[in-house]
Scaffold this active site. Structure first.
Site, short mmCIF file in Angstrom:
data_model
loop_
_atom_site.label_atom_id
_atom_site.label_comp_id
_atom_site.label_asym_id
_atom_site.label_seq_id
_atom_site.Cartn_x
_atom_site.Cartn_y
_atom_site.Cartn_z
N GLY A 1 -19.72 45.32 22.51
CA GLY A 1 -20.06 46.12 21.34
C GLY A 1 -20.72 45.28 20.30
N GLY B 1 -20.30 43.94 16.53
CA GLY B 1 -19.44 43.77 15.35
C GLY B 1 -20.31 43.61 14.14
N SER B 2 -19.71 43.22 13.04
CA SER B 2 -20.52 42.99 11.87
C SER B 2 -21.43 41.82 12.18
CB SER B 2 -19.63 42.70 10.67
OG SER B 2 -18.86 41.55 10.90
N PHE B 3 -22.71 42.05 12.13
CA PHE B 3 -23.72 41.00 12.23
C PHE B 3 -23.79 40.28 13.57
CE2 PHE B 3 -21.64 40.33 7.91
CZ PHE B 3 -22.09 41.55 7.48
N GLY B 4 -23.20 40.82 14.61
CA GLY B 4 -23.34 40.11 15.87
C GLY B 4 -22.97 40.99 17.05
N VAL C 1 -20.95 41.32 20.64
CA VAL C 1 -19.79 40.73 21.28
C VAL C 1 -19.85 40.95 22.79
CG1 VAL C 1 -17.28 40.64 21.31
CG2 VAL C 1 -18.47 41.22 19.20
N LYS D 1 -18.76 36.26 20.41
CA LYS D 1 -19.63 36.96 19.46
C LYS D 1 -20.86 36.10 19.24
CE LYS D 1 -19.38 38.65 14.69
NZ LYS D 1 -18.42 39.14 13.70
N ASP E 1 -12.69 44.95 5.90
CA ASP E 1 -13.43 45.83 6.82
C ASP E 1 -12.49 46.46 7.84
OD1 ASP E 1 -15.70 47.10 7.60
OD2 ASP E 1 -16.44 45.49 8.89
#
Lengths: 329, 732
Positions: free
Chosen positions: B48, B50-53, B55, B70, B161
């Site tokens: 998926g 994630g924030s800014f990357g 995974v 990540k 978050d």
């Protein structure tokens, strides 16, 4: 943790207990009962010291004063930094917190811990040396950061040869530690501006020779971060003399022009912010003018297409200015 | 599309390109290898975004252990790299069974790899694909989350978050907090944070207001997450994130509605207190009945099992949703023959080298000595050439993972989630004149004078924002008004696309063509009030005046338009405004939670305001016709008329304390704008003479209603000028 239920020990007892336990961390066989107990002892004492200092948001000034005095008298802080890698995970974090709490301690206009450390350079250098050990580097890095807030400590580091171990710590560690080391490197060079400006003027050659290594790094992160920092240093008003010296060397111009063509957009962009100073310089030395003139057509074509997708107005203005300057050569 | 070879893991065969140091011998616990870290991992599948990357699930070859990696493309953003390191620094300082473990990190080319614990149970957002969680499961999840938050908060950390996407489950059901991409460390326990960060729908009001916040912001997000787990999506999910940011601080907190226990509803209520001092801490909430009675984590394996079954039953869904599988597959195949642009192509048209060579002045020589030969132009270009090769190799290696998807040299390698939002924009799903297609630059987001939020900063509202130091509240509000009535996406849970904002679907933005699902997900409606008023042809005044029915009509039209505009600006808008700004609260220190209206209601009223304002600009005589028609309709409806005639004079004694007074009461009330009423009234009677007796005393009791009624008759007269004398009878 329920150490409040235990009988409150005095700061002197806690410090002594801690100091006694540290050597036992390496007594006997690894994994032996002695070591395990020593570790527990260290962790418990650190926990209680931290409790005195933070005291649930309401520490008792008298106890804090006693404790601080005790740590100075026994050189506890030095011992903690030297041995932190032997401590438990939580105990390491406690060391940082204790250290930084003491560093922030202020009596009137005096900073007792800072004064103490100013007289004990080894503690500062030992903290810097924490970057040698990946397991504790972030804990000691946090302490170092707090130390560098104070000009006297920062100056000691900057003027010492140890300062030049930063490039090694930045280049030869893994990302997380490298970034932490870089952050403290940057802190040293940007927080106390007049002091740093004076240093850079006096030590121009040595400093920028070392810095060129960072800029030529094969590590993308190092290269990008150091280039950005270079821009910040040169464009700071305090460093005006350093800047004029820097932009008079054609080698520096060549380096920036090569970086302008780096594959990374970010590096190109950071290079632009140094390159622009060479062009904007009203008193360009002849050899700088020569290079710019020789590349005039290429530069104009290059800048015309350079980062046109940026919506930064200031950048666009600066770019137009550079184009005009180069055209007028 | 080539068949997806995801089942056969990619070995990263390429040699290391950056000189990575041997890790310190003392790092026994670290998964970091000594020479080429990346070669020790086999990327298996994309889990998926994630924030800014992105995974990935990966295999650590030496230990044969699964890990999560990540990857953050550092070149993708102009962010300060040091801030990205915060995530690592924070994770590395955590040692809790409720927090995903951190094993190590390294840089390879432009990418940062962060190696973390792999959790086989998926994220709560994944599990939501199979439907909402049962209350019993939510209770367990909430308890575990509170334990995790209590750990973090005691350590002075704020996650910032919390949402279902960032809650991971192990195969045995243990619950862990993940993705510390925007987490913060408070230096001392008393300090507050101001950075505007999080994910819009889950953000606490104090975070949006930027008045300073602490760990309790996580508790609010937990409350939103509890609703998300129970309902499948957070409250207000149907509203545009730009509006949501405006609504959250302005409206009463969301409430859990539906077939849930009182304990659950109360628990959510305790998390969602706008007054931070009334909101519980993690420790306090752990004593709440809802979580005290929760079962063992093992029970959560039921939810994991259900999801597995769901995925088996819905293989199509999986293909649709889980773009990742396809993406990886394609990348692997493509990676073999697609080389990513040669050196220099990123630079565009300029390929020639600079000409330095003829410059051999004394200065250079001197400087060379000083620099130890470093400055030699040959040397520089050689170094550079070598570097380019290095990065090229990197690119090729990276390409074998995903990068091939965007072989556009001139476009910075952007990844999720910006592309999604940008491509959605380009296809015109949202008003295109608004703001910028790009998210704010790092410099702009650090600007202490304030950043105006841009569309691309928010994306779809489901992805984590990049931190913004100081939001320009007024500017952002102005922009947010532009999004009034925009719908973020059509629907959520239950459509055949499974979960609308699963990681998979945002991951799909990585592919050159937009995901087939995305165009239907959102639909701009912001123009609709105006548009519908144009298409509504029930009162054709404009056309008639255009067709030249005489200057008489044109004059009347102008007058109608003037009055129509007046109705809107002097009556309708002040009335609506009075509704959403309730009178000053008697206890200014307490948060007037109880007096604020729910977000949906405020949004509806705002849309109404906006619609009338637009109508006034577009065609005020239409507004006139509309209002008279409404009055007419009310009048003709027996029940409405009777009710109004009874309530009319009594509005002040109606339980008006409730802010939920409806529009009719507002219309009937004398309160909002008495002065204007009298003026208009006299104007009206001046124009109208005394043709208003037909309705008897019923409407008379309400001055506004009476006025509108007179206007309505005036309208009739204009529509049928010949009938002016007979109008009164036509209504009786």
């Amino acid at each position: 943790m329920n150490f409040f239920k235990a009988k409150q020990r005095t700061p002197a007892e806690l410090v002594r207990g801690l100091r006694d336990a540290i050597p036992r961390l390496e007594a006997g066989q690894p994994g032996s009962e002695t070591r395990r107990k020593a570790n527990e002892e260290v962790t418990r004492n650190l926990g209680q010291i931290k409790a005195i200092l933070y005291g649930d948001g309401d520490p008792l000034p008298e106890l804090v004063a006693q404790l601080a005095q005790e740590t100075y008298n026994t050189d506890l802080l030095h011992s903690l930094v030297l041995n932190i890698h032997k401590f438990d995970f939580e105990a390491r974090k406690d060391v940082s917190q204790i250290f930084n709490n003491l560093l922030r301690r202020q009596i009137g206009s005096r900073w007792p811990t800072v004064e103490y450390l100013t007289a004990k350079h080894d503690i500062l250098f030992a903290t810097l040396g924490g970057y040698d050990n990946e397991d504790v580097a972030l804990n000691t890095g946090m302490i170092l950061k707090e130390m560098l807030r104070h000009e006297s400590l920062c100056k000691i580091l900057l003027y010492s040869d140890k300062f030049y171990s930063f490039p090694h710590y930045i280049e030869d560690t893994t990302f997380g530690i490298s970034c932490d080391a870089f952050a403290n490197f940057k802190e040293t060079l940007t927080r106390h501006k007049p002091m740093v400006a004076e240093y850079l003027e006096k030590n121009y050659d040595r400093f920028f020779m070392a810095y060129a290594q960072l800029l030529a790094s094969s590590n993308y992160v190092t290269k990008r971060q150091s280039l950005k920092l270079l821009g910040e240093i040169l464009l700071d008003r305090a460093n005006f003399n350093v800047m004029t010296r820097y932009i008079s060397y054609e080698a520096n111009l060549k380096m920036m022009m090569n970086l302008l063509r780096d594959k990374s957009k970010n590096i190109q962009f950071e290079a632009f912010h140094v390159f622009k100073v060479f062009v904007a310089n009203p008193n360009k030395p002849p050899q700088v003018v020569a290079i710019l003139r020789r590349n005039q057509a290429k530069l104009l074509a290059f800048l015309k297409d350079f980062h046109n997708d940026k919506e930064d107005e200031q950048f666009t203005d600066e770019k137009q200015f550079l184009i005009a300057q180069i055209q007028a050569l | 599309m080539p068949p997806s070879p995801t089942k056969s893991p990619t070995r990263l065969l390429h040699p290391p390109t950056s000189t990575l140091p041997p890790s310190s011998p003392s790092t026994s616990s670290s998964a970091l290898p000594s020479s080429d870290p990346a070669s020790q991992y086999t990327l298996l599948e994309k889990l998926g975004t994630g924030s800014f990357g992105t995974v990935y699930k990966a295999l650590h070859i030496p230990s044969q252990q699964f890990v999560a990696i990540k990857q953050i493309d550092l070149e993708d953003s102009d962010d300060d790299i040091g801030e990205i390191q915060m995530e690592i620094s924070l994770l590395a300082q955590c040692d809790s069974e409720y927090v995903t473990r951190y094993y190590g990190s390294f840089v390879r080319g432009y990418k940062l790899w962060i190696v973390m614990e792999y959790l086989a149970g998926g994220s709560c957002l994944d599990l939501l694909q199979a439907g909402p969680f049962s209350e019993a499961h939510i209770a367990i999840l909430c308890r575990e989350l509170l334990l995790g938050l209590d750990y973090l908060h005691t350590e002075g950390k704020i996650h910032r978050d919390i949402k279902a996407a960032n809650i991971l489950l192990s195969s045995t059901g243990s619950v862990k907090l993940a993705d510390f991409g925007v987490a913060a460390q408070l230096s001392t326990l008393s300090t507050l944070r101001h950075t505007f960060v999080g994910t819009p729908f889950w953000m606490a009001p104090e975070v949006i207001r930027q008045t300073g916040y602490d760990q309790k912001a996580d508790i609010w997000s937990l409350g939103i997450t509890a609703i998300e787990l129970a309902k499948g999506e957070p409250p207000l999910a149907e509203i545009h994130p730009m509006r949501v940011l405006f609504l959250i601080p302005k409206t009463s907190p969301p409430v859990l509605e539906g077939e849930f226990s009182e304990d659950f509803k109360d628990f959510v209520g305790c998390c969602l207190r706008k007054d931070v001092s009334e909101r519980g801490t993690a420790k306090e909430l752990l004593r709440h009945r809802f979580v005290r009675g929760a079962g063992k984590v093992g029970a959560l394996t039921e939810a994991i099992e259900r999801w597995r079954e769901f995925k088996e039953r819905n293989p199509r869904n999986e293909v649709d949703d889980d773009e990742s599988v396809k993406t990886i597959g394609r990348a692997q195949v493509g990676g073999l023959d697609l080389d990513l642009g040669g050196p220099g192509e990123a630079l565009g048209s300029v390929r020639s080298e600079w000409s330095f060579d003829t410059a051999a002045s004394n200065m250079v020589e001197t400087f060379r000595k000083v620099q130890g030969g470093e400055s030699d132009s040959e040397a520089v270009s050689t170094v550079d050439g070598g570097e380019e090769e290095d990065l090229d190799t990197n690119a090729a290696v990276d390409g074998s993972e995903v990068e091939v998807d965007s072989p556009r040299e001139d476009v910075p390698k952007s990844t999720i989630p910006k592309i999604l939002s940008e491509s959605t924009r380009r296809t015109g799903l949202f008003p295109s004149s608004l703001g910028s297609a790009k998210r704010s630059s790092y410099a702009a987001r650090q600007n202490s004078k304030g950043t105006v939020l841009r569309f691309a900063d928010l994306g779809n509202g489901m992805d984590t924002l990049r931190p913004i130091k100081q939001v320009d509240a007024a500017g952002s509000l102005r922009l947010s008004e532009e999004y009034l009535g925009s719908i973020r996406r059509r629907h959520a849970l239950g459509n055949d696309n499974g979960h609308p904002n699963s990681n998979g679907s945002s991951g799909s933005s990585n592919t050159p063509s937009p995901s087939p699902a995305s165009p239907t997900k959102s639909k701009a409606r912001s123009q609709s009030p105006t548009k519908s008023s144009h298409s509504n042809s029930r009162s054709p005044s404009k056309h008639r005046s255009g067709s030249g029915s005489g200057s008489m009509n044109a004059d009347m039209d102008a007058e109608r338009a003037r009055i129509g505009g007046m109705i809107i600006s002097s009556i309708i808008l002040p009335t609506i405004n009075a509704l959403h700004s309730p009178p000053p609260h008697p206890h200014p220190h307490r948060h007037p939670d109880s007096l604020e209206m729910p977000a949906q209601e405020l949004e509806a009223l705002s849309m109404l305001s906006r619609g009338f304002s637009d109508l006034r600009l577009a065609n005020p005589s239409r507004a006139y016709g509309l209002m008279t028609d409404i009055m007419n309709g009310m009048n003709e409806n027996e029940e409405v008329r009777r009710y109004i005639s009874q309530q009319g004079p009594a509005t002040t004694s109606v339980p008006a304390a409730s802010p939920r007074r409806d529009l009719f009461e507002g219309l009937g009330s004398k309160l909002p704008v008495p002065a204007i009423i009298t003026t208009s009234d006299s104007e009206a009677s001046h124009m109208n003479g005394s043709t208003d007796r037909a309705e008897g005393g019923e409407m008379k009791k309400s001055p506004i209603a009476e006025l509108l009624y007179m206007r309505w008759m005036e309208g009739l007269k204009m529509k049928w000028p010949g009938l002016s004398t007979s109008v009164p009878t036509s209504t009786s």
